[in-house]
Design a protein around this motif. Structure first.
Motif, mmCIF file in Angstrom:
data_model
loop_
_atom_site.group_PDB
_atom_site.id
_atom_site.type_symbol
_atom_site.label_atom_id
_atom_site.label_comp_id
_atom_site.label_asym_id
_atom_site.label_seq_id
_atom_site.Cartn_x
_atom_site.Cartn_y
_atom_site.Cartn_z
ATOM 1 N N PHE A 60 34.417 46.385 38.841
ATOM 2 C CA PHE A 60 33.142 45.805 39.246
ATOM 3 C C PHE A 60 32.575 46.425 40.516
ATOM 4 O O PHE A 60 31.551 45.965 41.030
ATOM 5 C CB PHE A 60 33.284 44.287 39.374
ATOM 6 C CG PHE A 60 33.655 43.672 38.061
ATOM 7 C CD1 PHE A 60 32.696 43.441 37.092
ATOM 8 C CD2 PHE A 60 34.980 43.391 37.764
ATOM 9 C CE1 PHE A 60 33.033 42.912 35.858
ATOM 10 C CE2 PHE A 60 35.333 42.860 36.537
ATOM 11 C CZ PHE A 60 34.360 42.626 35.577
ATOM 12 N N VAL A 61 33.230 47.487 41.021
ATOM 13 C CA VAL A 61 32.646 48.239 42.133
ATOM 14 C C VAL A 61 31.333 48.808 41.602
ATOM 15 O O VAL A 61 31.251 49.287 40.476
ATOM 16 C CB VAL A 61 33.606 49.349 42.623
ATOM 17 C CG1 VAL A 61 32.905 50.264 43.607
ATOM 18 C CG2 VAL A 61 34.855 48.736 43.249
ATOM 19 N N GLY A 62 30.301 48.702 42.409
ATOM 20 C CA GLY A 62 28.963 49.090 41.982
ATOM 21 C C GLY A 62 28.030 47.889 42.021
ATOM 22 O O GLY A 62 26.822 48.014 41.874
ATOM 23 N N GLN A 63 28.623 46.716 42.207
ATOM 24 C CA GLN A 63 27.849 45.498 42.388
ATOM 25 C C GLN A 63 28.606 44.614 43.376
ATOM 26 O O GLN A 63 29.815 44.759 43.546
ATOM 27 C CB GLN A 63 27.630 44.785 41.053
ATOM 28 C CG GLN A 63 28.895 44.390 40.339
ATOM 29 C CD GLN A 63 28.631 44.000 38.887
ATOM 30 O OE1 GLN A 63 28.977 44.725 37.980
ATOM 31 N NE2 GLN A 63 28.019 42.867 38.701
ATOM 32 N N PRO A 64 27.903 43.715 44.054
ATOM 33 C CA PRO A 64 28.612 42.817 44.978
ATOM 34 C C PRO A 64 29.596 41.943 44.205
ATOM 35 O O PRO A 64 29.333 41.548 43.068
ATOM 36 C CB PRO A 64 27.491 41.966 45.581
ATOM 37 C CG PRO A 64 26.225 42.699 45.294
ATOM 38 C CD PRO A 64 26.461 43.478 44.041
ATOM 39 N N VAL A 65 30.730 41.649 44.844
ATOM 40 C CA VAL A 65 31.776 40.840 44.220
ATOM 41 C C VAL A 65 32.218 39.751 45.202
ATOM 42 O O VAL A 65 32.473 40.037 46.375
ATOM 43 C CB VAL A 65 32.994 41.708 43.831
ATOM 44 C CG1 VAL A 65 34.142 40.850 43.313
ATOM 45 C CG2 VAL A 65 32.606 42.761 42.802
ATOM 46 N N VAL A 66 32.291 38.519 44.696
ATOM 47 C CA VAL A 66 32.823 37.394 45.462
ATOM 48 C C VAL A 66 34.116 36.964 44.783
ATOM 49 O O VAL A 66 34.125 36.684 43.579
ATOM 50 C CB VAL A 66 31.831 36.208 45.501
ATOM 51 C CG1 VAL A 66 32.485 34.982 46.133
ATOM 52 C CG2 VAL A 66 30.563 36.587 46.256
ATOM 53 N N LYS A 74 21.684 36.405 39.127
ATOM 54 C CA LYS A 74 20.376 37.057 39.201
ATOM 55 C C LYS A 74 20.385 38.183 40.248
ATOM 56 O O LYS A 74 19.715 39.200 40.092
ATOM 57 C CB LYS A 74 19.308 36.027 39.560
ATOM 58 C CG LYS A 74 17.972 36.263 38.899
ATOM 59 C CD LYS A 74 16.962 35.181 39.279
ATOM 60 C CE LYS A 74 17.389 33.851 38.694
ATOM 61 N NZ LYS A 74 16.490 32.751 39.044
ATOM 62 N N ALA A 75 21.165 37.983 41.313
ATOM 63 C CA ALA A 75 21.274 38.985 42.386
ATOM 64 C C ALA A 75 22.302 40.064 42.048
ATOM 65 O O ALA A 75 22.556 40.961 42.854
ATOM 66 C CB ALA A 75 21.643 38.298 43.699
ATOM 67 N N GLY A 76 22.913 39.979 40.858
ATOM 68 C CA GLY A 76 23.874 40.997 40.434
ATOM 69 C C GLY A 76 25.271 40.807 40.978
ATOM 70 O O GLY A 76 26.097 41.722 40.926
ATOM 71 N N VAL A 77 25.577 39.622 41.489
ATOM 72 C CA VAL A 77 26.885 39.344 42.088
ATOM 73 C C VAL A 77 27.860 38.854 41.021
ATOM 74 O O VAL A 77 27.529 37.982 40.220
ATOM 75 C CB VAL A 77 26.758 38.272 43.197
ATOM 76 C CG1 VAL A 77 28.120 37.950 43.805
ATOM 77 C CG2 VAL A 77 25.774 38.726 44.265
ATOM 78 N N LYS A 78 29.063 39.423 41.007
ATOM 79 C CA LYS A 78 30.144 38.947 40.138
ATOM 80 C C LYS A 78 30.972 37.959 40.944
ATOM 81 O O LYS A 78 31.303 38.218 42.106
ATOM 82 C CB LYS A 78 31.033 40.099 39.669
ATOM 83 C CG LYS A 78 30.368 41.054 38.723
ATOM 84 C CD LYS A 78 29.832 40.414 37.476
ATOM 85 C CE LYS A 78 30.889 40.060 36.496
ATOM 86 N NZ LYS A 78 30.370 39.557 35.216
ATOM 87 N N VAL A 79 31.312 36.836 40.331
ATOM 88 C CA VAL A 79 32.072 35.780 40.996
ATOM 89 C C VAL A 79 33.374 35.556 40.239
ATOM 90 O O VAL A 79 33.370 35.431 39.008
ATOM 91 C CB VAL A 79 31.267 34.466 41.033
ATOM 92 C CG1 VAL A 79 32.108 33.340 41.649
ATOM 93 C CG2 VAL A 79 29.965 34.646 41.805
ATOM 94 N N PHE A 80 34.469 35.501 40.992
ATOM 95 C CA PHE A 80 35.785 35.229 40.419
ATOM 96 C C PHE A 80 36.498 34.189 41.268
ATOM 97 O O PHE A 80 36.596 34.340 42.479
ATOM 98 C CB PHE A 80 36.647 36.499 40.384
ATOM 99 C CG PHE A 80 36.054 37.602 39.566
ATOM 100 C CD1 PHE A 80 36.208 37.610 38.184
ATOM 101 C CD2 PHE A 80 35.336 38.621 40.170
ATOM 102 C CE1 PHE A 80 35.649 38.628 37.416
ATOM 103 C CE2 PHE A 80 34.780 39.640 39.416
ATOM 104 C CZ PHE A 80 34.935 39.640 38.033
ATOM 105 N N GLY A 81 37.010 33.145 40.620
ATOM 106 C CA GLY A 81 37.868 32.175 41.280
ATOM 107 C C GLY A 81 39.306 32.525 40.942
ATOM 108 O O GLY A 81 39.604 32.873 39.802
#
Length: 154
Positions: free
Chosen positions: A27-33, A61-68
């Motif tokens: 997922f590098v290439g987009q912000p990741v949380v 919408k902002a292109g952020v990937k979220v992972f818990g």
């Protein structure tokens, strides 16, 4: 040792709540949380998970990937995600591989994992860390602020 600003997103692969293997470096290439939480179906974890879900459309919408991430099993994550209608991925860290790679600490004689959120930029570099054991909402609010995301729901 906990990651510090500028460190790279660890090269970790974990199973999500559906049993699919997720490689974080893909997922590098987009912000990741990536937010680490102690356990599925506990009061503060429920609040934190639901807050991320409440703002997930803004993050997406902002292109952020979220992972818990927690050390709960895939089946526990599946029940948790279903119960709270979570759209983002929950990753099972039963062997604590991600916990070690990110340097997530523990309290109470090693029994309770820290609640910590890591925010990576599009280049996969750590830009911000959030720690708050008892305030799950803070993690989401601060992540939105750091990523400069205006929300529709807050």
């Amino acid at each position: 040792m906990e990651l510090t600003k500028g460190d790279e997103l660890p090269d970790i692969t974990l199973a999500d709540q559906d049993g699919a293997w997720i490689k974080l470096r893909d997922f590098v290439g987009q912000p990741v949380v990536v937010f680490f939480y102690p356990r599925d179906n506990t009061p503060v974890c429920n609040i934190e998970a639901c807050e991320f879900e409440a703002h997930y459309s803004d993050l997406k919408k902002a292109g952020v990937k979220v992972f818990g991430v927690s050390e709960d099993t895939v089946s526990s994550h599946k029940k948790f995600a279903t119960r709270f209608h979570l759209e983002y991925r929950l990753l099972s860290d039963v062997n604590r591989e991600a916990e070690r790679a990110f340097g997530v600490g523990r309290k109470l004689f090693g029994l309770l994992k820290d609640r910590v959120t890591f925010i990576f930029d599009k280049q996969g570099k750590l830009m911000h860390t959030i720690k708050s054991q008892l305030n799950g909402r803070r993690h989401v609010d601060e992540a939105l602020s750091v990523l400069n995301i205006k929300t529709e729901t807050h």
